[in-house]
Scaffold this motif. Structure first.
Motif, PDB file in Angstrom:
ATOM      1  N   GLY A  98       0.820  -1.207   0.000  1.00 16.75           N
ATOM      2  CA  GLY A  98       0.000   0.000   0.000  1.00 16.75           C
ATOM      3  C   GLY A  98       0.854   1.257   0.000  1.00 16.75           C
ATOM      4  N   HIS A  99       1.930   1.232   0.764  1.00 15.40           N
ATOM      5  CA  HIS A  99       2.859   2.360   0.801  1.00 15.40           C
ATOM      6  C   HIS A  99       3.466   2.601  -0.581  1.00 15.40           C
ATOM      7  CE1 HIS A  99       6.107   4.891   2.615  1.00 15.40           C
ATOM      8  NE2 HIS A  99       6.794   4.402   1.588  1.00 15.40           N
ATOM      9  N   GLU A 100       3.935   1.538  -1.210  1.00 16.79           N
ATOM     10  CA  GLU A 100       4.580   1.681  -2.513  1.00 16.79           C
ATOM     11  C   GLU A 100       3.574   2.039  -3.601  1.00 16.79           C
ATOM     12  OE1 GLU A 100       7.976   1.580  -3.220  1.00 16.79           O
ATOM     13  OE2 GLU A 100       7.960   1.762  -1.044  1.00 16.79           O
ATOM     14  N   ALA A 113       2.911   8.792   1.335  1.00 22.59           N
ATOM     15  CA  ALA A 113       2.785   7.362   1.053  1.00 22.59           C
ATOM     16  C   ALA A 113       2.349   6.606   2.302  1.00 22.59           C
ATOM     17  CB  ALA A 113       4.102   6.804   0.527  1.00 22.59           C
ATOM     18  N   ASP A 114       2.845   7.017   3.456  1.00 28.92           N
ATOM     19  CA  ASP A 114       2.407   6.394   4.705  1.00 28.92           C
ATOM     20  C   ASP A 114       0.915   6.614   4.923  1.00 28.92           C
ATOM     21  OD1 ASP A 114       4.873   5.371   5.412  1.00 28.92           O
ATOM     22  OD2 ASP A 114       5.389   7.016   6.757  1.00 28.92           O
ATOM     23  N   GLN A 115       0.475   7.846   4.714  1.00 28.64           N
ATOM     24  CA  GLN A 115      -0.923   8.182   4.942  1.00 28.64           C
ATOM     25  C   GLN A 115      -1.852   7.436   3.988  1.00 28.64           C
ATOM     26  OE1 GLN A 115       0.168  12.579   4.810  1.00 28.64           O
ATOM     27  NE2 GLN A 115      -1.608  12.665   6.161  1.00 28.64           N
ATOM     28  N   LEU A 124      -1.889   3.591   4.472  1.00 29.15           N
ATOM     29  CA  LEU A 124      -2.719   3.156   5.593  1.00 29.15           C
ATOM     30  C   LEU A 124      -4.189   3.114   5.211  1.00 29.15           C
ATOM     31  CD1 LEU A 124      -1.256   4.934   8.769  1.00 29.15           C
ATOM     32  CD2 LEU A 124      -1.307   2.489   8.295  1.00 29.15           C
ATOM     33  N   GLU A 125      -4.639   4.138   4.490  1.00 32.19           N
ATOM     34  CA  GLU A 125      -6.049   4.162   4.106  1.00 32.19           C
ATOM     35  C   GLU A 125      -6.375   3.050   3.117  1.00 32.19           C
ATOM     36  OE1 GLU A 125      -9.548   7.095   2.344  1.00 32.19           O
ATOM     37  OE2 GLU A 125      -7.645   7.944   3.039  1.00 32.19           O
ATOM     38  N   LEU A 126      -5.489   2.809   2.152  1.00 28.92           N
ATOM     39  CA  LEU A 126      -5.726   1.745   1.185  1.00 28.92           C
ATOM     40  C   LEU A 126      -5.856   0.393   1.877  1.00 28.92           C
ATOM     41  CD1 LEU A 126      -3.298   2.609  -1.773  1.00 28.92           C
ATOM     42  CD2 LEU A 126      -5.793   2.835  -1.739  1.00 28.92           C
ATOM     43  N   LEU A 182      -2.214   8.426  13.047  1.00 27.31           N
ATOM     44  CA  LEU A 182      -3.201   8.317  11.974  1.00 27.31           C
ATOM     45  C   LEU A 182      -4.252   7.241  12.240  1.00 27.31           C
ATOM     46  CD1 LEU A 182      -0.782   8.580   8.914  1.00 27.31           C
ATOM     47  CD2 LEU A 182      -2.456  10.297   9.615  1.00 27.31           C
ATOM     48  N   MET A 183      -4.024   6.407  13.238  1.00 28.86           N
ATOM     49  CA  MET A 183      -4.926   5.283  13.487  1.00 28.86           C
ATOM     50  C   MET A 183      -6.384   5.702  13.716  1.00 28.86           C
ATOM     51  SD  MET A 183      -3.316   2.599  12.899  1.00 28.86           S
ATOM     52  CE  MET A 183      -1.593   2.392  12.426  1.00 28.86           C
ATOM     53  N   PRO A 184      -6.663   6.797  14.443  1.00 31.40           N
ATOM     54  CA  PRO A 184      -8.071   7.182  14.616  1.00 31.40           C
ATOM     55  C   PRO A 184      -8.797   7.459  13.311  1.00 31.40           C
ATOM     56  CG  PRO A 184      -6.691   8.301  16.234  1.00 31.40           C
ATOM     57  CD  PRO A 184      -5.757   7.637  15.263  1.00 31.40           C
TER      58      PRO A 184
END
Length: 270
Positions: free
Chosen positions: A142-144, A204-206, A209-211, A257-259
C-alpha cells in the motif's frame, strides 16, 4: 545526460513541453492528502519509460532464473494486490484501469517497489526474512502503491528538469538529444534508487494506511512492519530502507493516523 544544452535547444525543449504546472494527482481521501504538486513531464511519458525499465528488470531476472520462482508466494502477493487495487479509486479512478502487474524476484534483499503505472515487484527476502503477515505485506504494498498513485517519480523527474540538472533527460523525451534507451535507465533510477523526500514518504504512509484499511487489512500492521525493519537495519541496512528511512518519529506518525483509518478497517470487516 547532465550536459547543459545550448540556449536554442533549451528553448526548443521548453516550447515542446506541455506544462501541467501545480496540481494534485489524487483526491485527498480520509487522511487528507491535498498538497499541490509541481509537474512538468506528462504521466504518459513517465509510465512508458518506467514500463521499459520494469520490463528490463523482468528480462534480467528471468534470464537468471530468479523471476516468480515461488508460485505460492506470487499468488499470495497477487491476492493482496487485487484487494488493494480495488480501493485505488478512492484516490484516483483512472488508476483502476492501469495495467497492474505483480512479480517476485528470488533474492535475500529486503526490497520492494511499485513503479509508475502499477508495476509491482517484491524481493523474496523481504517476505521470508521478516516473516511478514498478509497485513504487513499489505502495508508495504500500500505504501509503494501510494508513491505510484501520487506520481512521486514524475515529481522528481519534473524537478530534475526544472533545476536543469536533468535538462538532458527532459530533452531526450522530445528527441532533442540522447536516445530513449538511456532515458529509460534514468527514469528507472528515479523510480527505484533515488530517495523520496520526507513529504512524499509521509504521503505514502498516509495513503497506504487508508488503502490497506479499506481493503480489510489491519493498519496496525504498519507499526509492526516498521519495527521489524528497524531491527533488521541494525546489523545490515536493508536496500528498502535506503529509500524509505524509518524512525521512531515515523512510527509515532503512523500511530497518530490510526483514529482516521481504524474505522475504515472495522467497516470493511463487517
Amino acid at each position: 545526460m547532465r550536459k547543459m544544452l545550448t540556449t536554442t535547444v533549451m528553448a526548443a525543449s521548453l516550447s515542446a513541453l506541455t506544462l501541467t504546472g501545480c496540481t494534485s494527482t489524487t483526491n485527498s481521501g480520509a487522511v487528507g492528502v491535498d498538497r499541490q504538486q509541481f509537474l512538468l513531464v506528462s504521466s504518459e511519458q513517465v509510465q512508458q519509460l518506467s514500463a521499459q525499465s520494469y520490463n528490463k528488470n523482468l528480462q534480467e531476472a528471468r534470464k537468471r532464473g530468479l523471476l516468480d520462482t515461488n508460485k505460492a508466494q506470487l499468488n499470495r502477493l497477487k491476492n493482496i494486490s487485487n484487494r488493494l487495487i480495488g480501493q485505488v479509486g478512492t484516490y484516483r479512478p483512472d488508476a483502476a484501469k492501469w495495467q497492474w502487474e505483480v512479480h517476485t524476484i528470488k533474492s535475500d534483499q529486503l526490497n520492494a517497489f511499485v513503479m509508475p503505472g502499477g508495476k509491482i515487484m517484491f524481493y523474496s527476502g523481504i517476505i521470508d526474512r521478516l516473516n511478514l503477515s498478509d497485513d504487513e505485506i499489505a502495508a508495504i504494498m500500500g505504501h509503494e502503491m501510494s508513491h505510484a498513485l501520487r506520481e512521486h517519480s514524475r515529481e522528481r523527474l519534473s524537478r530534475e528538469y526544472a533545476t536543469q540538472t536533468g535538462i538532458g533527460v527532459a530533452a531526450s523525451i522530445f528527441g532533442l538529444s540522447q536516445g530513449q534507451a538511456e532515458l529509460a535507465n534514468v527514469a528507472g533510477d528515479l523510480g527505484l534508487s533515488r530517495p523520496h523526500s520526507r513529504t512524499q514518504e509521509a504521503e505514502a504512509d498516509q495513503i497506504g494506511l487508508e488503502l490497506m484499511a479499506r481493503a480489510g487489512y489491519n493498519p496496525q500492521a504498519a507499526i509492526t512492519l516498521w519495527q521489524k525493519m528497524q531491527r533488521a537495519s541494525q546489523g545490515e541496512p536493508p536496500q528498502f530502507l535506503s529509500t524509505h528511512p524509518t524512525s521512531s518519529n515515523r512510527i509515532a506518525q503512523l500511530q497518530s493516523l490510526m483514529p482516521k483509518v481504524m474505522p475504515l478497517y472495522q467497516q470493511s470487516r463487517r
